[in-house]
Design a protein around this motif. Structure first.
Motif, PDB file in Angstrom:
ATOM      1  N   ILE A 137      76.219  12.886  14.387  1.00  0.00           N
ATOM      2  CA  ILE A 137      76.415  12.497  12.983  1.00  0.00           C
ATOM      3  C   ILE A 137      76.159  13.687  12.067  1.00  0.00           C
ATOM      4  N   ASN A 138      75.116  14.452  12.391  1.00  0.00           N
ATOM      5  CA  ASN A 138      74.771  15.625  11.592  1.00  0.00           C
ATOM      6  C   ASN A 138      75.834  16.715  11.710  1.00  0.00           C
ATOM      7  N   ILE A 139      76.256  17.012  12.927  1.00  0.00           N
ATOM      8  CA  ILE A 139      77.255  18.058  13.162  1.00  0.00           C
ATOM      9  C   ILE A 139      78.572  17.732  12.473  1.00  0.00           C
ATOM     10  N   LEU A 140      78.966  16.469  12.528  1.00  0.00           N
ATOM     11  CA  LEU A 140      80.277  16.054  12.038  1.00  0.00           C
ATOM     12  C   LEU A 140      80.318  15.798  10.537  1.00  0.00           C
ATOM     13  N   GLY A 141      79.169  15.891   9.889  1.00  0.00           N
ATOM     14  CA  GLY A 141      79.139  15.683   8.446  1.00  0.00           C
ATOM     15  C   GLY A 141      79.448  14.256   8.041  1.00  0.00           C
ATOM     16  N   ILE A 142      79.086  13.307   8.896  1.00  0.00           N
ATOM     17  CA  ILE A 142      79.301  11.898   8.557  1.00  0.00           C
ATOM     18  C   ILE A 142      78.367  11.518   7.413  1.00  0.00           C
ATOM     19  N   VAL A 143      78.931  10.884   6.409  1.00  0.00           N
ATOM     20  CA  VAL A 143      78.191  10.538   5.190  1.00  0.00           C
ATOM     21  C   VAL A 143      77.041   9.587   5.515  1.00  0.00           C
ATOM     22  N   ASN A 144      75.913   9.801   4.854  1.00  0.00           N
ATOM     23  CA  ASN A 144      74.757   8.917   5.020  1.00  0.00           C
ATOM     24  C   ASN A 144      74.386   8.360   3.649  1.00  0.00           C
ATOM     25  N   ASP A 145      74.999   7.228   3.297  1.00  0.00           N
ATOM     26  CA  ASP A 145      74.820   6.685   1.949  1.00  0.00           C
ATOM     27  C   ASP A 145      74.282   5.255   1.936  1.00  0.00           C
ATOM     28  N   GLY A 146      73.724   4.837   3.059  1.00  0.00           N
ATOM     29  CA  GLY A 146      73.226   3.466   3.142  1.00  0.00           C
ATOM     30  C   GLY A 146      74.215   2.528   3.806  1.00  0.00           C
ATOM     31  N   TYR A 147      75.476   2.896   3.761  1.00  0.00           N
ATOM     32  CA  TYR A 147      76.517   2.133   4.450  1.00  0.00           C
ATOM     33  C   TYR A 147      77.065   2.954   5.619  1.00  0.00           C
ATOM     34  N   SER A 148      77.499   4.183   5.321  1.00  0.00           N
ATOM     35  CA  SER A 148      77.895   5.112   6.381  1.00  0.00           C
ATOM     36  C   SER A 148      76.634   5.688   7.019  1.00  0.00           C
ATOM     37  N   GLY A 149      76.812   6.369   8.162  1.00  0.00           N
ATOM     38  CA  GLY A 149      75.671   6.953   8.855  1.00  0.00           C
ATOM     39  C   GLY A 149      75.149   6.024   9.934  1.00  0.00           C
ATOM     40  N   PHE A 150      73.934   6.314  10.417  1.00  0.00           N
ATOM     41  CA  PHE A 150      73.387   5.552  11.540  1.00  0.00           C
ATOM     42  C   PHE A 150      72.578   4.360  11.067  1.00  0.00           C
ATOM     43  N   HIS A 151      72.821   3.214  11.702  1.00  0.00           N
ATOM     44  CA  HIS A 151      72.077   1.984  11.423  1.00  0.00           C
ATOM     45  C   HIS A 151      71.300   1.609  12.681  1.00  0.00           C
ATOM     46  N   GLU A 152      69.994   1.621  12.563  1.00  0.00           N
ATOM     47  CA  GLU A 152      69.088   1.419  13.693  1.00  0.00           C
ATOM     48  C   GLU A 152      68.628  -0.034  13.738  1.00  0.00           C
ATOM     49  N   LEU A 153      68.897  -0.711  14.853  1.00  0.00           N
ATOM     50  CA  LEU A 153      68.538  -2.119  14.991  1.00  0.00           C
ATOM     51  C   LEU A 153      67.460  -2.308  16.053  1.00  0.00           C
ATOM     52  N   GLY A 154      66.806  -3.456  16.001  1.00  0.00           N
ATOM     53  CA  GLY A 154      65.782  -3.783  16.985  1.00  0.00           C
ATOM     54  C   GLY A 154      66.391  -4.279  18.286  1.00  0.00           C
ATOM     55  N   THR A 155      65.523  -4.488  19.270  1.00  0.00           N
ATOM     56  CA  THR A 155      65.964  -4.995  20.570  1.00  0.00           C
ATOM     57  C   THR A 155      65.060  -6.142  21.010  1.00  0.00           C
ATOM     58  N   ASP A 156      65.477  -6.824  22.075  1.00  0.00           N
ATOM     59  CA  ASP A 156      64.593  -7.813  22.674  1.00  0.00           C
ATOM     60  C   ASP A 156      63.607  -7.093  23.595  1.00  0.00           C
ATOM     61  N   GLU A 157      62.809  -7.852  24.345  1.00  0.00           N
ATOM     62  CA  GLU A 157      61.764  -7.240  25.170  1.00  0.00           C
ATOM     63  C   GLU A 157      62.320  -6.450  26.347  1.00  0.00           C
ATOM     64  N   GLU A 158      63.605  -6.613  26.647  1.00  0.00           N
ATOM     65  CA  GLU A 158      64.233  -5.854  27.723  1.00  0.00           C
ATOM     66  C   GLU A 158      65.051  -4.677  27.194  1.00  0.00           C
ATOM     67  N   GLY A 159      64.902  -4.400  25.901  1.00  0.00           N
ATOM     68  CA  GLY A 159      65.570  -3.240  25.323  1.00  0.00           C
ATOM     69  C   GLY A 159      67.033  -3.443  24.992  1.00  0.00           C
ATOM     70  N   ARG A 160      67.476  -4.711  24.866  1.00  0.00           N
ATOM     71  CA  ARG A 160      68.869  -5.010  24.525  1.00  0.00           C
ATOM     72  C   ARG A 160      68.997  -5.219  23.023  1.00  0.00           C
ATOM     73  N   ILE A 161      70.009  -4.609  22.430  1.00  0.00           N
ATOM     74  CA  ILE A 161      70.208  -4.712  20.992  1.00  0.00           C
ATOM     75  C   ILE A 161      70.302  -6.178  20.575  1.00  0.00           C
ATOM     76  N   LEU A 162      69.694  -6.506  19.438  1.00  0.00           N
ATOM     77  CA  LEU A 162      69.702  -7.880  18.942  1.00  0.00           C
ATOM     78  C   LEU A 162      71.069  -8.175  18.328  1.00  0.00           C
ATOM     79  N   THR A 163      71.839  -9.000  18.995  1.00  0.00           N
ATOM     80  CA  THR A 163      73.219  -9.232  18.560  1.00  0.00           C
ATOM     81  C   THR A 163      73.295  -9.999  17.241  1.00  0.00           C
ATOM     82  N   ARG A 164      72.287 -10.809  16.952  1.00  0.00           N
ATOM     83  CA  ARG A 164      72.283 -11.505  15.661  1.00  0.00           C
ATOM     84  C   ARG A 164      72.107 -10.495  14.529  1.00  0.00           C
ATOM     85  N   GLU A 165      71.222  -9.530  14.727  1.00  0.00           N
ATOM     86  CA  GLU A 165      71.045  -8.459  13.738  1.00  0.00           C
ATOM     87  C   GLU A 165      72.325  -7.644  13.598  1.00  0.00           C
ATOM     88  N   LEU A 166      73.007  -7.444  14.710  1.00  0.00           N
ATOM     89  CA  LEU A 166      74.260  -6.691  14.692  1.00  0.00           C
ATOM     90  C   LEU A 166      75.285  -7.392  13.798  1.00  0.00           C
TER      91      LEU A 166
END
Length: 418
Positions: A137-166
């Motif tokens: 993301i940094n190398i490619l100059g992808i915008v980070n404005d709260g919508y673009s950029g990386f969105h970090e979500l939680g996981t369950d106890e087995e490390g699987r992304i929470l699909t409801r949060e997704l």
């Protein structure tokens, strides 16, 4: 003034430095790293190829052979073809042998940015997503404005992304960006979490159906788990899911080949967005690194031909059975841990007392401080510490028992590890 080298001509420094490399001996105490000792067949093929030091340039899956290196060019084409089929792809998937997962992830996002013709791209993944995604993301100059950029979500106890949060995140940003890529992890570094790719694919289908103009797809980061998860999970992790546009797997992890053998597979319409013309070759060069060691192709091919996927399946089942054995021993000692279903266990060790005791005895494991107390809320209470156990094919039952014995010994001296 005559210039002199500070290096010894005897080669003594090289010999001593090799001895210091903790992977130079099968009896070493490495137990927390995501790569294994290469298979002798892979090493032999690599060394033999180095005699001519072949160069692989471009996508061998589609280009004509580079003059002078037809053998290694064809070897790479065969490797990529085999892996495309294994991961459920067809003639619309291309790929190449990259230096490793970091480049593969960068290429996937590079092609995504160009495919959507915008830097306003949202990248969604769990907080366990590999750091190379942030680097890309940094190398490619992808915008980070709260919508673009990386969105970090939680996981369950087995490390699987929470699909409801997704789904909630998609609802919030889908009309605010020019494209979205969801990173589905298959074997995260510290926990070994495996995201539910088929479930994520179903979610994406829903958004594509309801919002016809939505630009959204999935990138599968299977750098570690790509040669384990397909054998221990009864579900498709690759291109059988219609919204998976790219996938990475590292042969130098569970594939038992020397380093520098990453694989990036991707839809050809994405590859076509990263071509660069060079005057001295007759096609567009569509990799990031350009020239690559042909020896890696020979090493990968000999394993696919002689060790075969049946051999990888046996390895996967064996290391996962050993992992279950270790889990049982840890549970009996009342040691808390995370486990995502693969051959990685993450020990919760808040003050790193157990980690310190084991490293003093020579064992080597990755650790991470400021780890969240709750996987579901990764931005709250970052006061835990973890370290991982990675069960690799080169490890013997005796080695694992010795390690467990040491844990038991240290655990007895502490009423509580944390």
């Amino acid at each position: 003034m005559k210039k002199t080298s500070t290096l010894k001509k005897t080669g003594g420094d090289t010999t001593n430095l090799l001895k210091m490399d903790s992977r130079g001996d099968r009896q070493n105490k490495i137990i927390g790293y995501l790569n294994s000792i290469p298979h002798p067949m892979a090493v032999a093929a690599y060394i033999k190829a180095l005699r001519s030091n072949p160069n692989n340039l471009g996508l061998q899956i589609k280009t004509q052979n580079v003059s002078g290196f037809k053998g290694s060019n064809m070897a790479e084409k065969k490797v990529i073809t085999e892996l495309i089929v294994f991961f459920g792809g067809d003639k619309n998937i291309w790929g190449y042998i990259s230096p490793g997962g970091t480049e593969s992830n960068i290429v996937a996002l590079w092609a995504t940015r160009n495919f959507y013709k915008s830097s306003k791209i949202a990248v969604i993944g769990s907080f366990l997503t590999h750091y190379s995604i942030i680097k890309a993301i940094n190398i490619l100059g992808i915008v980070n404005d709260g919508y673009s950029g990386f969105h970090e979500l939680g996981t369950d106890e087995e490390g699987r992304i929470l699909t409801r949060e997704l789904e909630q995140k998609l609802d919030k940003i889908i009309n605010k960006v020019d494209g979205i890529v969801i990173v589905a992890n298959v074997g995260t570094t510290m926990i070994g979490g495996v995201d539910e790719v088929s479930k994520i694919n179903t979610i994406v289908n829903k958004y594509r159906k309801n919002k016809k103009k939505s630009k959204i797809h999935i990138h599968v980061d299977a750098a570690f788990g790509g040669l384990v998860a397909p054998f221990v999970f009864e579900k498709h992790l690759g291109f059988k899911n219609s919204n998976v546009f790219s996938l990475t797997v590292d042969m130098h992890k569970m594939g038992l080949v020397p380093f520098g053998s990453g694989i990036i597979l991707m839809k050809k319409q994405l590859f076509k967005k990263i071509g660069t013309r060079a005057g001295y070759i007759s096609w567009k060069e569509q990799t990031l690194c350009g020239s690559r060691p042909g020896a890696a192709a020979h090493s990968c091919l000999v394993m696919l031909e002689k060790f075969c996927f049946s051999g990888y399946k046996k390895n996967a089942i064996r290391v996962c059975e050993m992992t279950e054995y270790v889990k049982k021993q840890l549970a009996e000692l009342h040691i808390e841990f995370y486990h995502g279903g693969l051959n990685i266990i993450s020990i919760r060790d808040k003050k790193l007392k157990l980690w310190n005791a084991l490293t003093k005895d020579g064992y080597r494991m990755h650790y991470q401080k400021k780890f969240p107390n709750s996987l579901r809320k990764p931005k709250e209470k970052l006061n835990d510490s973890i370290w991982n156990i990675v069960i690799m094919p080169s490890m013997s039952n005796k080695f694992i028992d010795q390690f467990i014995s040491k844990i038991r010994q240290y655990a007895k001296t502490e009423k509580r590890i944390n």
